[in-house]
Design a protein around this motif. Structure first.
Motif: not given
Length: 181
Positions: A106-113, A115-121
């Motif tokens: 899962a590749c998130y656009v506009n993020y540098e890193k 480390q808390a995937p649930t924050e991107l739910a």
């Protein structure tokens, strides 16, 4: 049985064929990285079967997508603030990938890193959200950056025994190695 060496790439087309108005621009960027030969290589599963268009009959489209997924070793999912949870074909692709036990990158656009995937739910299509909640998917969550994407598609495949959970992510040390932080 097909030789499963491809990387399947999925994204939300946002119902348009315009590259400026959908996440296809990120797919095109992956292809440009590959074409430039800068140590970024992958076997594009989309080139392994006949082309399909949005105007194809739904069952024909699903059959071709399943063929491509059957020839894949992993599944890259591009997620942006424009990704919609209810996209029928994107959810279908995710469901088949999970059924075939493909690791999802899962590749998130506009993020540098990440480390808390649930924050991107809020980025997750409904089928991914359900699978993460039920812990029925193996998924690594990373930023849409060349080094982590290349590392993930090289490392996490149906052929490897790397263990992933539904909410895996790279450590800070990995991001340092990638030159991101």
């Amino acid at each position: 049985m097909a030789y499963r060496n491809g990387t399947y790439i999925a994204f939300d087309g946002q119902g348009t064929t315009s590259p400026d108005e959908s996440d296809i621009k990120y797919f095109n960027l992956l292809k440009a990285w590959k074409k430039s030969g800068q140590d970024f290589k992958f076997s594009d599963s989309h080139k392994k079967t006949y082309q399909v268009r949005d105007s194809s009959y739904r069952e024909t489209l699903k059959r071709r997508l399943r063929e491509r997924l059957n020839e894949s070793k992993n599944f890259v999912l591009i997620l942006s603030e424009d990704t919609r949870a209810d996209r029928e074909m994107l959810n279908y692709e995710i469901e088949v990938a999970i059924e075939l036990k493909l690791p999802i990158v899962a590749c998130y656009v506009n993020y540098e890193k990440i480390q808390a995937p649930t924050e991107l739910a809020s980025y997750w299509p409904s089928s991914l959200s359900k699978a993460i909640k039920n812990r029925t998917v193996k998924c690594i969550h990373i930023p849409f950056k060349k080094a982590p994407i290349f590392d993930a598609i090289s490392q996490f495949t149906i052929h490897s025994d790397n263990t992933l959970s539904s909410l895996s992510y790279y450590s800070s040390d990995a991001y340092k190695k990638f030159g991101i932080i």
